[in-house]
Enzyme design. Sequence first.
Site, PDB file in Angstrom:
ATOM      1  N   HIS A 194       0.822  -1.211   0.000  1.00 47.58           N
ATOM      2  CA  HIS A 194       0.000   0.000   0.000  1.00 47.58           C
ATOM      3  C   HIS A 194       0.857   1.262   0.000  1.00 47.58           C
ATOM      4  O   HIS A 194       1.978   1.261   0.515  1.00 47.58           O
ATOM      5  CB  HIS A 194      -0.919   0.023   1.224  1.00 47.58           C
ATOM      6  CG  HIS A 194      -1.938  -1.062   1.221  1.00 47.58           C
ATOM      7  ND1 HIS A 194      -2.450  -1.615   2.373  1.00 47.58           N
ATOM      8  CD2 HIS A 194      -2.552  -1.710   0.209  1.00 47.58           C
ATOM      9  CE1 HIS A 194      -3.331  -2.542   2.068  1.00 47.58           C
ATOM     10  NE2 HIS A 194      -3.405  -2.620   0.760  1.00 47.58           N
TER      11      HIS A 194
ATOM     12  N   ALA B 125      -6.223  -2.278  24.464  1.00 47.72           N
ATOM     13  CA  ALA B 125      -6.629  -3.228  23.427  1.00 47.72           C
ATOM     14  C   ALA B 125      -5.969  -4.579  23.691  1.00 47.72           C
ATOM     15  O   ALA B 125      -4.906  -4.661  24.320  1.00 47.72           O
ATOM     16  CB  ALA B 125      -6.241  -2.715  22.046  1.00 47.72           C
TER      17      ALA B 125
ATOM     18  N   VAL C 141      -3.819  -7.238  22.296  1.00 46.72           N
ATOM     19  CA  VAL C 141      -2.857  -7.307  21.190  1.00 46.72           C
ATOM     20  C   VAL C 141      -2.036  -8.584  21.338  1.00 46.72           C
ATOM     21  O   VAL C 141      -1.404  -8.792  22.382  1.00 46.72           O
ATOM     22  CB  VAL C 141      -1.929  -6.080  21.186  1.00 46.72           C
ATOM     23  CG1 VAL C 141      -0.941  -6.158  20.018  1.00 46.72           C
ATOM     24  CG2 VAL C 141      -2.740  -4.795  21.111  1.00 46.72           C
TER      25      VAL C 141
ATOM     26  N   THR D 174       1.026 -11.437  20.439  1.00 48.27           N
ATOM     27  CA  THR D 174       2.474 -11.298  20.295  1.00 48.27           C
ATOM     28  C   THR D 174       2.917 -11.411  18.839  1.00 48.27           C
ATOM     29  O   THR D 174       4.034 -11.034  18.495  1.00 48.27           O
ATOM     30  CB  THR D 174       3.194 -12.382  21.120  1.00 48.27           C
ATOM     31  OG1 THR D 174       2.704 -13.681  20.709  1.00 48.27           O
ATOM     32  CG2 THR D 174       2.924 -12.186  22.602  1.00 48.27           C
TER      33      THR D 174
END
Length: 473
Positions: A273, A297, A299, A301
Amino acid sequence: MATGQLFSRTTQALFYNYKQLPIQRMLDFDFLCGRETPSVAGIINPGAEGFQKLFFGQEEIAIPVHSTIEAACTAHPTADVFINFASFRSAAASSMAALKQPTIRVVAIIAEGVPESDTKQLIAYARSNNKVVIGPATVGGIQAGAFKIGDTAGTIDNIVQCKLYRPGSVGFVSKSGGMSNEMYNTIARVTDGIYEGIAIGGDVFPGSTLSDHILRFNNIPQVKMMVVLGELGGRDEYSLVEALKQGKVNKPVVAWVSGTCARLFKSEVQFGHAGAKSGGEMESAQAKNQALRDAGAVVPTSYEAFEAVIKETFDKLVEQGKITPVKEVMPPQIPEDLNNAIKSGKVRAPTHIISTISDDRGEEPCYAGVPMSSIVERGYGVGDVISLLWFKRSLPRYCTHFIEICIMLCADHGPCVSGAHNTIVTARAGKDLVSSLVSGLLTIGPRFGGAIDDAARYFKDAYDRVSFNGDYL
């Protein structure tokens, strides 16, 4: 922007720049979800008007085609989504024209490479007028069981496998359209599926951000948890970090920022992108993941552990009674296109025409068993070929000569061919000269002057006007 859901089972869209496959995929998704009305209300194809025939289940429907955005919006005032498949050269202008229409609420820009200055103008206009831009460089979005944009979620097989034909409990947002398809599948394996999914696009300046949609999901009662897939480059994820710190999000958020491998490279890395470019430390995937983790949040690993933490979060919500998993339903079977079914050997289709006079199964075409090369080598004329095609055999020369005379006689060599033909035929039949001439003259009609017809018409009109005493009225 943070209102509620963007789409529903009655949402309809205007599709800019006719593309058959993505439109048919939208209609197939409609049928799969049991929608009563097609989600594509009209097609905008600059310079063209009329209809395009497509399928809605087994029914063939005609979707109106309009030459301008204004005409389409006027004809379909309830269509509030504009799906823009224009190239990057004209995507900005057509998107702005759509945003300026009072009936349009959401604009999805599929094209990559839209100039950043143009995108900024679109974003500014949309935000000041309470409208939503998805993209550029996006595959779009989907509300499970209700509405999808273009090619979102790929093929029907993938949609069924991802359980997108009915709503789940998860709100999902990412930058990547391709990874969205992957995540729809992942989420469907470990939860009851998504409720809504959005790919905001991979450009540096997306029309709407990850946090825009997370805050929106937070206001949708059916969404019980959110999943976010970000990527290195830019600072979009930090707006989500701030929203989490400020307590604006009260539902669990499972997030991962991809691109941690960028640190393995000695130089700056540009991923697929335009916005996925490793810059400073703040834009690294590691920094963003840590910031999201610190903000509350969930998250993992690594990306490999993403699926496990999604499942763990979902299972906890089920245990707490906050989620009642959606009951599975059996979607209807999408009718398969005949050509595809024939190629795959699923059906047998009888031939509609059987020819007994010509054959092209060998090395060369044949007329009644006579190869084309033989016809040329033997000097066959038109009469000989017609004898093979009509009578399925070679006729004597006098017969083929007669056929050729008939063809020459009947050939349209001017505006009075029928009159000349009838005169000749009558004379050859042995009639007198006057009878032969009259048979030709009486054939003359309006096609070539109409002298005889008009003369007769005038004569009759004059006769009808004569009074009983012989004087004209």
